[in-house]
Design a protein around this motif. Structure first.
Motif, PDB file in Angstrom:
ATOM      1  N   ASN A 191       2.574  18.232  -7.158  1.00 41.72           N
ATOM      2  CA  ASN A 191       2.387  19.370  -6.255  1.00 41.72           C
ATOM      3  C   ASN A 191       2.150  18.902  -4.822  1.00 41.72           C
ATOM      4  O   ASN A 191       2.561  19.575  -3.856  1.00 41.72           O
ATOM      5  CB  ASN A 191       1.229  20.238  -6.741  1.00 41.72           C
ATOM      6  N   LEU A 233       5.491  18.293  -3.402  1.00 44.04           N
ATOM      7  CA  LEU A 233       6.283  19.513  -3.221  1.00 44.04           C
ATOM      8  C   LEU A 233       5.685  20.466  -2.186  1.00 44.04           C
ATOM      9  O   LEU A 233       6.264  21.527  -1.921  1.00 44.04           O
ATOM     10  CB  LEU A 233       6.403  20.257  -4.559  1.00 44.04           C
ATOM     11  N   ARG A 234       4.561  20.113  -1.595  1.00 43.57           N
ATOM     12  CA  ARG A 234       3.861  21.021  -0.695  1.00 43.57           C
ATOM     13  C   ARG A 234       4.790  21.487   0.431  1.00 43.57           C
ATOM     14  O   ARG A 234       5.495  20.703   1.057  1.00 43.57           O
ATOM     15  CB  ARG A 234       2.622  20.341  -0.109  1.00 43.57           C
ATOM     16  N   GLU A 288       9.650  27.381  -3.182  1.00 39.78           N
ATOM     17  CA  GLU A 288       9.646  27.399  -4.644  1.00 39.78           C
ATOM     18  C   GLU A 288      10.978  27.811  -5.223  1.00 39.78           C
ATOM     19  O   GLU A 288      11.375  27.326  -6.290  1.00 39.78           O
ATOM     20  CB  GLU A 288       8.549  28.339  -5.167  1.00 39.78           C
ATOM     21  N   THR A 317       1.432  25.476 -13.635  1.00 36.40           N
ATOM     22  CA  THR A 317       0.752  25.240 -12.362  1.00 36.40           C
ATOM     23  C   THR A 317       1.592  24.408 -11.408  1.00 36.40           C
ATOM     24  O   THR A 317       1.208  24.226 -10.244  1.00 36.40           O
ATOM     25  CB  THR A 317      -0.604  24.519 -12.574  1.00 36.40           C
ATOM     26  N   ILE A 318       2.717  23.902 -11.877  1.00 41.03           N
ATOM     27  CA  ILE A 318       3.597  23.103 -11.024  1.00 41.03           C
ATOM     28  C   ILE A 318       4.325  24.026 -10.054  1.00 41.03           C
ATOM     29  O   ILE A 318       4.827  25.092 -10.439  1.00 41.03           O
ATOM     30  CB  ILE A 318       4.593  22.313 -11.887  1.00 41.03           C
ATOM     31  N   THR A 319       4.400  23.622  -8.814  1.00 41.42           N
ATOM     32  CA  THR A 319       4.982  24.446  -7.755  1.00 41.42           C
ATOM     33  C   THR A 319       6.499  24.485  -7.897  1.00 41.42           C
ATOM     34  O   THR A 319       7.225  23.681  -7.302  1.00 41.42           O
ATOM     35  CB  THR A 319       4.601  23.883  -6.380  1.00 41.42           C
ATOM     36  N   GLN A 334       9.890  27.451  -9.140  1.00 40.09           N
ATOM     37  CA  GLN A 334      10.259  28.775  -9.632  1.00 40.09           C
ATOM     38  C   GLN A 334      10.786  28.706 -11.054  1.00 40.09           C
ATOM     39  O   GLN A 334      10.586  29.625 -11.835  1.00 40.09           O
ATOM     40  CB  GLN A 334      11.319  29.421  -8.737  1.00 40.09           C
ATOM     41  N   LYS A 340       8.942  33.922 -11.855  1.00 36.64           N
ATOM     42  CA  LYS A 340       9.313  32.646 -12.448  1.00 36.64           C
ATOM     43  C   LYS A 340      10.505  32.812 -13.381  1.00 36.64           C
ATOM     44  O   LYS A 340      10.768  33.906 -13.902  1.00 36.64           O
ATOM     45  CB  LYS A 340       8.133  32.042 -13.220  1.00 36.64           C
TER      46      LYS A 340
END
Length: 403
Positions: free
Chosen positions: A261, A264-265, A269, A300-302, A304, A331
């Motif tokens: 995460n 990926l910030r 998504e 919880t992983i960023t 879609q 999602k």
């Protein structure tokens, strides 16, 4: 990453069978006869051909077949990971192949002891089958030595990922494909090489995250979807020997998710999908950790979209997990409707049934039919392409019933 509006869309996990010309070029690369740039002509022709093939079969969300990820041969379970060795600085080559060399190392948090492939619990349980070369559990593969980390990790693959992007976008334009993705290694999987530089797991994981973020960003900035390949989230469970408690293992895994995460910030998504699997080899997999223990952490992983095995003999029943773990709004799931671990080509009716099972629990708009794992390097090309054809036909049948 649009959701389904009038039909079930299709995709796959990434790796597709390489052409003979590309395999020959990769062999020359492995022998040191050409460099990465020398692969260029074979890659240009190969990617154009495999994207055209995907579109002719009817795949909606296409990729480059992972052709830009160097492979050791027609059978290669590890190209998804090994390619990173040529895109990272701070590594020193070794002659060790972790598929063949036994080792143990303590990791944290969770105080778990990671072993190499020969000491996995599934392999211990079925030792005779794993060591029988005629059993089909481990197909013949070339030995691929992994490097060790001896200095600060940096990303050096700018030219390579730029080539991946250019090739797939050119091929998409030529075939009219509107959705494309490229696969990239996760920090948790990147960190599985031998570490002789970083003092802690946390330092190592975040160094991997900062390095691999450059690849993720390049793919997203090009308007493509980035697929994060992270078998380590599920597969490492079998690599922990003796078997840990589920909570200790989840503690171990949460740090890897946090590092991902971090990488990926700030990235959108809708251009990120995450792939989880329990390993590519064709073993019994009786020591796989059940999805029910991983699903909340995975969510919880960023990202879609979430891709995972859903048709293998060990995981085909786990669509029921989503009854108890509602899919968050916005999602999308990419459940595997055909498997990489069997030569049997799934009947389209079976594919349609599997799609309808998922649609019944998460909604028809949220199910994109995919494969369990990459088909390249694991199945004969004829069988791999037949499975994609069955996937598309099954999605068509399911669409007629669901829309």
């Amino acid at each position: 990453m649009p959701m389904n509006t009038d039909r079930i869309q299709t995709s796959h996990v990434g790796s597709l069978p390489r052409t003979p010309e590309l395999l020959a070029a990769n062999e020359r690369f492995q022998a040191g006869e050409i460099d990465l740039a020398g692969l260029g002509a074979a890659l240009d022709a190969g990617v154009a051909d495999i994207v055209r093939t995907q579109r002719e079969i009817g795949i909606d969300i296409v990729n480059d077949g992972e052709y830009g990820h160097t492979t050791s041969g027609a059978v290669d379970y590890g190209a998804w990971w090994n390619y990173s060795f040529h895109r990272l600085g701070g590594l020193t080559p070794t002659d060790e192949d972790r598929w063949q060399t036994a080792e143990k190392r303590r990791s944290s948090p969770g105080n778990v002891v990671l072993t190499s492939f020969p000491d996995r619990r599934d392999r211990e349980r079925f030792r005779e089958a794993y060591e029988d070369p005629t059993a089909g559990v481990l197909a013949h593969r070339a030995s691929v030595p992994q490097p060790k980390i001896t200095g600060p990790l940096t990303y050096t693959g700018q030219d390579a990922v730029a080539g991946d992007i250019r090739r797939v976008k050119d091929a998409m334009a030529a075939t009219g494909a509107t959705q494309g993705f490229l696969a990239a290694l996760s920090p948790g999987s990147c960190a599985r090489v031998r570490n002789e530089y970083y003092a802690t797991d946390e330092e190592l994981l975040y160094a991997c995250a900062d390095a691999m973020r450059e690849e993720y960003t390049a793919i997203v900035d090009a308007g493509l979807i980035v697929q994060i390949d992270d078998p380590s989230i599920a597969e490492s469970w079998d690599q922990v020997n003796p078997e840990p408690t589920v909570e200790d293992y989840l503690d171990f895994t949460r740090l890897r998710v946090a590092a991902l995460n971090h990488a990926l910030r700030g990235l959108p998504e809708e251009q990120i999908r995450f792939h989880l699997c329990w390993g590519s080899w064709h073993g019994p997999h009786t020591t796989d950790l059940e999805l029910k223990h991983l699903v909340e952490l995975m969510l919880t992983i960023t990202a879609q979209g979430y891709s995972f095995e859903a048709s293998s003999p060990r995981h085909g029943h786990e669509w029921k997990v989503w009854r108890d773990h509602p899919l968050p709004e916005g999602k999308v799931l990419y459940p595997g409707m055909v498997s990489h671990s069997t030569n049997g080509v799934e009947h389209p009716e079976l594919v349609a049934d599997r799609i309808e099972q998922y649609a019944s629990v998460v909604g028809r708009e949220n199910v994109i039919a995919s494969t369990d794992c990459g088909l390249g390097g694991r199945l004969h090309p004829q069988i791999a392409l037949a499975k994609l054809g069955s996937l598309v036909e099954g999605a068509r049948l399911a669409s007629e019933r669901l829309f």
